[in-house]
Design a protein around this motif. Structure first.
Motif, short mmCIF file in Angstrom:
data_model
loop_
_atom_site.label_atom_id
_atom_site.label_comp_id
_atom_site.label_asym_id
_atom_site.label_seq_id
_atom_site.Cartn_x
_atom_site.Cartn_y
_atom_site.Cartn_z
N HIS A 263 6.02 -51.52 23.65
CA HIS A 263 6.56 -50.29 24.27
C HIS A 263 5.79 -49.05 23.81
CE1 HIS A 263 8.79 -48.45 20.86
NE2 HIS A 263 8.96 -49.68 20.45
N GLU A 264 5.23 -49.08 22.60
CA GLU A 264 4.41 -47.96 22.13
C GLU A 264 3.11 -47.88 22.93
OE1 GLU A 264 5.47 -47.41 17.45
OE2 GLU A 264 4.25 -49.16 17.98
N ILE A 265 2.48 -49.01 23.15
CA ILE A 265 1.25 -49.04 23.95
C ILE A 265 1.53 -48.56 25.36
CG2 ILE A 265 -0.49 -50.56 24.95
CD1 ILE A 265 -0.20 -52.32 22.44
N ASP A 266 2.63 -49.00 25.92
CA ASP A 266 2.99 -48.59 27.27
C ASP A 266 3.21 -47.08 27.36
OD1 ASP A 266 3.85 -49.24 30.05
OD2 ASP A 266 5.77 -48.46 29.34
N ALA B 231 -1.97 -61.56 27.55
CA ALA B 231 -2.21 -60.74 26.37
C ALA B 231 -2.50 -59.30 26.78
CB ALA B 231 -3.39 -61.30 25.58
N LEU B 232 -1.96 -58.38 26.01
CA LEU B 232 -2.22 -56.98 26.27
C LEU B 232 -3.67 -56.65 25.92
CD1 LEU B 232 1.04 -55.47 24.78
CD2 LEU B 232 0.39 -55.47 27.18
N PRO B 233 -4.32 -55.76 26.70
CA PRO B 233 -5.73 -55.44 26.43
C PRO B 233 -5.93 -54.63 25.17
CG PRO B 233 -4.88 -54.06 28.20
CD PRO B 233 -3.82 -55.07 27.89
N LEU C 120 -6.64 -47.69 21.68
CA LEU C 120 -6.15 -46.68 22.62
C LEU C 120 -6.99 -45.42 22.57
CD1 LEU C 120 -2.32 -47.10 22.03
CD2 LEU C 120 -3.56 -47.69 24.11
N LEU C 121 -7.45 -45.05 21.39
CA LEU C 121 -8.29 -43.87 21.25
C LEU C 121 -9.60 -44.06 22.00
CD1 LEU C 121 -8.78 -41.08 19.98
CD2 LEU C 121 -9.69 -42.27 17.96
#
Length: 307
Positions: free
Chosen positions: A63-66, A2-4, A11-12
Protein backbone atom coordinates in the motif's frame (compact mmCIF):
# COMPACT_ATOMS: atom_id res chain seq x y z
CA UNK A 1 2.42 -11.06 -9.88
CA UNK A 2 5.53 -9.52 -8.32
CA UNK A 3 5.54 -5.79 -7.84
CA UNK A 4 8.10 -3.97 -10.05
CA UNK A 5 9.39 -1.93 -7.09
CA UNK A 6 10.23 -2.82 -3.52
CA UNK A 7 12.42 -0.06 -2.05
CA UNK A 8 12.56 3.70 -1.75
CA UNK A 9 15.57 3.61 -4.07
CA UNK A 10 13.45 1.90 -6.73
CA UNK A 11 10.72 4.50 -6.46
CA UNK A 12 13.20 7.38 -6.49
CA UNK A 13 14.83 6.13 -9.67
CA UNK A 14 11.43 5.68 -11.30
CA UNK A 15 10.22 9.10 -10.20
CA UNK A 16 13.26 10.91 -11.59
CA UNK A 17 13.01 9.03 -14.89
CA UNK A 18 9.26 9.61 -15.16
CA UNK A 19 9.50 13.33 -14.40
CA UNK A 20 12.36 13.80 -16.84
CA UNK A 21 10.61 11.89 -19.60
CA UNK A 22 7.44 13.93 -19.04
CA UNK A 23 9.42 17.16 -19.43
CA UNK A 24 8.08 18.68 -16.23
CA UNK A 25 8.83 22.25 -15.24
CA UNK A 26 10.02 23.11 -11.76
CA UNK A 27 10.29 26.31 -9.75
CA UNK A 28 7.69 26.02 -7.01
CA UNK A 29 10.25 25.50 -4.29
CA UNK A 30 12.36 22.75 -5.88
CA UNK A 31 14.42 23.08 -9.03
CA UNK A 32 14.95 19.58 -10.47
CA UNK A 33 13.42 16.14 -10.92
CA UNK A 34 15.58 14.40 -8.29
CA UNK A 35 14.76 16.79 -5.45
CA UNK A 36 11.07 16.83 -6.27
CA UNK A 37 10.82 13.03 -6.52
CA UNK A 38 12.65 12.66 -3.21
CA UNK A 39 10.37 15.21 -1.53
CA UNK A 40 7.16 13.60 -2.78
CA UNK A 41 8.29 10.11 -1.76
CA UNK A 42 9.39 11.16 1.74
CA UNK A 43 6.23 13.19 2.31
CA UNK A 44 3.94 10.39 1.12
CA UNK A 45 5.71 7.85 3.34
CA UNK A 46 5.60 10.22 6.36
CA UNK A 47 9.39 10.24 6.63
CA UNK A 48 11.60 13.19 7.66
CA UNK A 49 12.02 15.43 4.62
CA UNK A 50 15.71 15.98 5.29
CA UNK A 51 16.60 12.32 5.80
CA UNK A 52 16.68 10.22 2.63
CA UNK A 53 19.81 8.05 2.75
CA UNK A 54 18.90 5.80 5.74
CA UNK A 55 15.66 4.82 4.02
CA UNK A 56 16.86 4.26 0.45
CA UNK A 57 16.97 0.48 0.76
CA UNK A 58 14.02 0.09 3.09
CA UNK A 59 11.50 -2.43 1.72
CA UNK A 60 8.03 -0.98 1.43
CA UNK A 61 4.59 -2.43 1.95
CA UNK A 62 2.32 -2.81 -1.07
CA UNK A 63 0.00 0.00 0.00
CA UNK A 64 2.98 2.34 0.51
CA UNK A 65 4.24 1.65 -3.01
CA UNK A 66 0.76 2.20 -4.38
CA UNK A 67 0.44 5.55 -2.58
CA UNK A 68 3.79 6.80 -3.90
CA UNK A 69 3.04 5.65 -7.44
CA UNK A 70 -0.25 7.56 -7.43
CA UNK A 71 1.52 10.75 -6.33
CA UNK A 72 4.27 10.39 -8.94
CA UNK A 73 1.71 9.73 -11.65
CA UNK A 74 -0.41 12.72 -10.66
CA UNK A 75 2.61 15.03 -10.75
CA UNK A 76 3.59 13.79 -14.21
CA UNK A 77 0.16 13.45 -15.81
CA UNK A 78 -1.59 16.53 -14.43
CA UNK A 79 1.60 18.63 -14.19
CA UNK A 80 0.34 19.66 -10.78
CA UNK A 81 2.90 21.56 -8.65
CA UNK A 82 4.12 19.33 -5.85
CA UNK A 83 3.00 21.87 -3.24
CA UNK A 84 -0.63 21.44 -4.29
CA UNK A 85 -0.32 17.66 -4.08
CA UNK A 86 1.07 17.75 -0.53
CA UNK A 87 -0.76 20.92 0.57
CA UNK A 88 2.43 22.40 1.92
CA UNK A 89 5.15 24.73 0.69
CA UNK A 90 8.52 25.36 2.26
CA UNK A 91 10.16 28.77 2.06
CA UNK A 92 13.34 29.75 3.90
CA UNK A 93 12.88 26.92 6.38
CA UNK A 94 9.21 27.67 7.10
CA UNK A 95 6.23 25.49 6.24
CA UNK A 96 3.01 26.99 4.91
CA UNK A 97 -0.31 25.39 4.04
CA UNK A 98 -1.30 25.91 0.39
CA UNK A 99 -3.87 24.76 -2.12
CA UNK A 100 -4.96 25.95 -5.56
CA UNK A 101 -6.73 29.00 -4.14
CA UNK A 102 -3.36 30.71 -3.62
CA UNK A 103 -0.03 31.03 -5.41
CA UNK A 104 2.71 28.70 -4.16
CA UNK A 105 4.95 30.75 -1.81
CA UNK A 106 8.33 31.64 -3.31
CA UNK A 107 9.99 34.95 -2.63
CA UNK A 108 13.48 36.35 -2.30
CA UNK A 109 12.06 38.94 0.11
CA UNK A 110 11.78 36.20 2.72
CA UNK A 111 15.56 35.87 2.99
CA UNK A 112 15.98 39.65 2.95
CA UNK A 113 13.58 39.83 5.90
CA UNK A 114 15.53 37.17 7.75
CA UNK A 115 18.57 39.41 7.25
CA UNK A 116 16.63 42.31 8.88
CA UNK A 117 16.58 44.29 5.61
CA UNK A 118 20.01 45.53 6.56
CA UNK A 119 21.37 48.15 6.16
CA UNK A 120 18.16 49.89 5.09
CA UNK A 121 16.30 49.40 8.38
CA UNK A 122 18.45 50.98 11.06
CA UNK A 123 17.04 49.13 14.07
CA UNK A 124 14.59 46.25 13.54
CA UNK A 125 13.57 46.43 17.22
CA UNK A 126 12.20 49.95 16.68
CA UNK A 127 9.97 49.02 13.75
CA UNK A 128 6.38 49.28 14.98
CA UNK A 129 4.24 48.78 11.86
CA UNK A 130 4.81 46.73 8.69
CA UNK A 131 2.54 46.37 5.67
CA UNK A 132 2.48 43.52 3.17
CA UNK A 133 0.51 44.05 -0.03
CA UNK A 134 -0.72 41.06 -2.09
CA UNK A 135 -0.13 38.74 0.84
CA UNK A 136 -1.46 35.51 -0.73
CA UNK A 137 -0.68 32.72 1.73
CA UNK A 138 0.54 35.21 4.33
CA UNK A 139 4.10 33.92 4.18
CA UNK A 140 5.88 37.28 4.04
CA UNK A 141 3.64 38.76 6.72
CA UNK A 142 4.60 35.86 8.98
CA UNK A 143 8.32 36.25 8.27
CA UNK A 144 8.02 40.00 8.83
CA UNK A 145 6.42 39.36 12.23
CA UNK A 146 9.34 37.13 13.16
CA UNK A 147 11.91 39.67 11.97
CA UNK A 148 10.31 42.76 13.52
CA UNK A 149 9.33 41.32 16.88
CA UNK A 150 7.87 44.57 18.23
CA UNK A 151 5.82 45.38 15.14
CA UNK A 152 2.19 44.93 14.22
CA UNK A 153 1.75 43.59 10.69
CA UNK A 154 -1.05 44.51 8.29
CA UNK A 155 -1.52 42.24 5.27
CA UNK A 156 -3.80 42.91 2.29
CA UNK A 157 -5.14 40.81 -0.56
CA UNK A 158 -8.03 41.27 -2.96
CA UNK A 159 -8.75 37.52 -2.96
CA UNK A 160 -11.06 36.24 -0.24
CA UNK A 161 -9.86 32.70 -0.95
CA UNK A 162 -6.23 33.68 -0.47
CA UNK A 163 -7.01 35.39 2.81
CA UNK A 164 -8.65 32.22 4.12
CA UNK A 165 -5.36 30.41 3.58
CA UNK A 166 -3.35 33.31 5.04
CA UNK A 167 -5.56 33.22 8.15
CA UNK A 168 -4.85 29.50 8.56
CA UNK A 169 -1.09 30.00 8.26
CA UNK A 170 -1.07 32.96 10.62
CA UNK A 171 -2.95 30.85 13.16
CA UNK A 172 -0.49 27.99 12.73
CA UNK A 173 2.32 30.35 13.73
CA UNK A 174 0.36 31.79 16.65
CA UNK A 175 0.40 35.30 15.21
CA UNK A 176 -3.33 36.13 15.21
CA UNK A 177 -2.80 39.00 17.65
CA UNK A 178 -0.03 40.65 15.64
CA UNK A 179 -0.94 40.05 11.98
CA UNK A 180 -4.18 41.66 10.80
CA UNK A 181 -5.68 40.77 7.43
CA UNK A 182 -7.54 43.19 5.15
CA UNK A 183 -9.56 42.24 2.09
CA UNK A 184 -9.47 44.77 -0.71
CA UNK A 185 -7.54 46.48 -3.48
CA UNK A 186 -4.03 47.38 -2.29
CA UNK A 187 -4.17 50.32 0.16
CA UNK A 188 -7.94 50.84 -0.11
CA UNK A 189 -9.09 48.80 2.93
CA UNK A 190 -6.42 50.09 5.31
CA UNK A 191 -7.01 52.48 8.20
CA UNK A 192 -5.08 55.75 8.09
CA UNK A 193 -1.63 54.96 9.48
CA UNK A 194 2.08 54.98 8.66
CA UNK A 195 4.47 52.08 8.17
CA UNK A 196 8.22 51.87 8.54
CA UNK A 197 8.34 48.98 6.07
CA UNK A 198 6.13 47.98 3.13
CA UNK A 199 6.91 44.71 1.33
CA UNK A 200 5.17 43.20 -1.65
CA UNK A 201 5.50 40.37 -4.14
CA UNK A 202 2.73 41.54 -6.50
CA UNK A 203 1.51 40.16 -9.84
CA UNK A 204 4.28 41.16 -12.26
CA UNK A 205 4.36 38.65 -15.15
CA UNK A 206 4.09 40.51 -18.45
CA UNK A 207 1.57 39.45 -21.11
CA UNK A 208 4.07 37.70 -23.40
CA UNK A 209 5.53 35.73 -20.47
CA UNK A 210 2.03 34.81 -19.27
CA UNK A 211 1.24 33.33 -22.68
CA UNK A 212 4.39 31.20 -22.49
CA UNK A 213 4.03 29.93 -18.92
CA UNK A 214 4.56 26.18 -18.40
CA UNK A 215 1.44 24.21 -17.51
CA UNK A 216 2.48 23.91 -13.85
CA UNK A 217 2.02 27.65 -13.39
CA UNK A 218 -1.44 27.59 -14.94
CA UNK A 219 -2.70 25.70 -11.88
CA UNK A 220 -2.05 28.89 -9.88
CA UNK A 221 -4.55 31.77 -9.70
CA UNK A 222 -3.99 34.03 -12.71
CA UNK A 223 -4.88 36.98 -10.50
CA UNK A 224 -1.67 36.39 -8.54
CA UNK A 225 0.57 36.30 -11.62
CA UNK A 226 -0.65 38.54 -14.46
CA UNK A 227 0.75 42.06 -14.37
CA UNK A 228 -0.57 43.45 -17.65
CA UNK A 229 1.21 44.20 -20.92
CA UNK A 230 4.56 45.12 -19.35
CA UNK A 231 3.99 43.47 -15.96
CA UNK A 232 3.87 46.82 -14.23
CA UNK A 233 0.10 47.43 -13.82
CA UNK A 234 0.05 46.63 -10.10
CA UNK A 235 3.59 47.84 -9.43
CA UNK A 236 2.77 51.29 -10.82
CA UNK A 237 -0.11 51.66 -8.38
CA UNK A 238 1.92 50.40 -5.42
CA UNK A 239 4.77 52.83 -6.05
CA UNK A 240 2.51 55.76 -6.87
CA UNK A 241 0.73 55.60 -3.49
CA UNK A 242 3.47 54.25 -1.21
CA UNK A 243 4.75 57.68 -0.16
CA UNK A 244 1.44 58.40 1.58
CA UNK A 245 1.78 55.31 3.76
CA UNK A 246 5.45 55.31 4.75
CA UNK A 247 7.14 57.12 7.62
CA UNK A 248 9.81 59.63 6.62
CA UNK A 249 12.56 57.03 7.00
CA UNK A 250 10.46 54.12 5.72
CA UNK A 251 11.26 51.76 2.86
CA UNK A 252 9.27 50.02 0.13
CA UNK A 253 10.55 46.60 -1.01
CA UNK A 254 9.12 45.11 -4.22
CA UNK A 255 9.81 41.76 -5.90
CA UNK A 256 9.52 41.84 -9.69
CA UNK A 257 10.96 38.54 -11.01
CA UNK A 258 12.51 38.98 -14.45
CA UNK A 259 10.99 42.40 -15.10
CA UNK A 260 13.94 44.67 -14.23
CA UNK A 261 14.03 46.25 -17.68
CA UNK A 262 10.36 47.17 -17.45
CA UNK A 263 10.82 48.49 -13.91
CA UNK A 264 13.65 50.77 -14.99
CA UNK A 265 11.68 51.94 -18.02
CA UNK A 266 8.87 53.10 -15.71
CA UNK A 267 10.67 54.10 -12.50
CA UNK A 268 14.17 54.96 -13.71
CA UNK A 269 13.81 58.49 -12.35
CA UNK A 270 13.44 57.23 -8.78
CA UNK A 271 16.25 56.19 -6.47
CA UNK A 272 15.97 52.45 -7.08
CA UNK A 273 18.22 50.20 -5.01
CA UNK A 274 18.58 46.69 -6.41
CA UNK A 275 19.04 44.15 -3.61
CA UNK A 276 21.28 41.11 -3.87
CA UNK A 277 19.55 37.72 -3.77
CA UNK A 278 20.57 34.14 -4.48
CA UNK A 279 19.44 34.70 -8.09
CA UNK A 280 21.45 37.91 -8.56
CA UNK A 281 20.65 41.60 -8.34
CA UNK A 282 17.69 41.88 -10.70
CA UNK A 283 14.72 40.49 -8.75
CA UNK A 284 14.00 42.86 -5.86
CA UNK A 285 14.20 46.63 -5.63
CA UNK A 286 13.95 48.99 -2.67
CA UNK A 287 12.92 52.64 -2.62
CA UNK A 288 13.33 54.88 0.39
CA UNK A 289 10.41 57.10 1.34
CA UNK A 290 12.27 60.29 0.43
CA UNK A 291 12.62 59.07 -3.16
CA UNK A 292 8.97 58.14 -3.66
CA UNK A 293 6.28 60.21 -5.37
CA UNK A 294 4.04 61.80 -2.78
CA UNK A 295 0.77 63.53 -3.58
CA UNK A 296 1.52 66.02 -0.79
CA UNK A 297 4.87 67.09 -2.26
CA UNK A 298 4.80 68.42 -5.81
CA UNK A 299 8.56 68.02 -6.27
CA UNK A 300 8.20 64.24 -6.08
CA UNK A 301 5.11 63.71 -8.24
CA UNK A 302 5.94 61.67 -11.32
CA UNK A 303 4.58 62.68 -14.67
CA UNK A 304 1.22 61.04 -15.41
CA UNK A 305 2.56 59.43 -18.58
CA UNK A 306 5.20 57.61 -16.55
CA UNK A 307 2.99 56.41 -13.70
Amino acid sequence: MALPFSTVRDLLRFGVSHFTQAGLSFGHGLSNAYDEAAYLILHTLHLPLDTLDPFLDARLLDHEIDAVMKVIERRAKERMPAAYITNEAWMHGHRFYVDERVIVPRSFIGKLLQDDLQPYVADPDHVSRVLELCTGSGCLAILAAQTFENADIDAVDISHDALEIARRNIGDYGLDERVKLYEGDLYAPLPTTKYEVIVTNPPYVNADAMAALPEEYRHEPELALAGGADGMDMVRRIVREAGKWLTEDGVLVVEIGNERANVEAVFGGLGLVWLSTSAGDDNVFLIQAADLPDARRGDRILHASVI
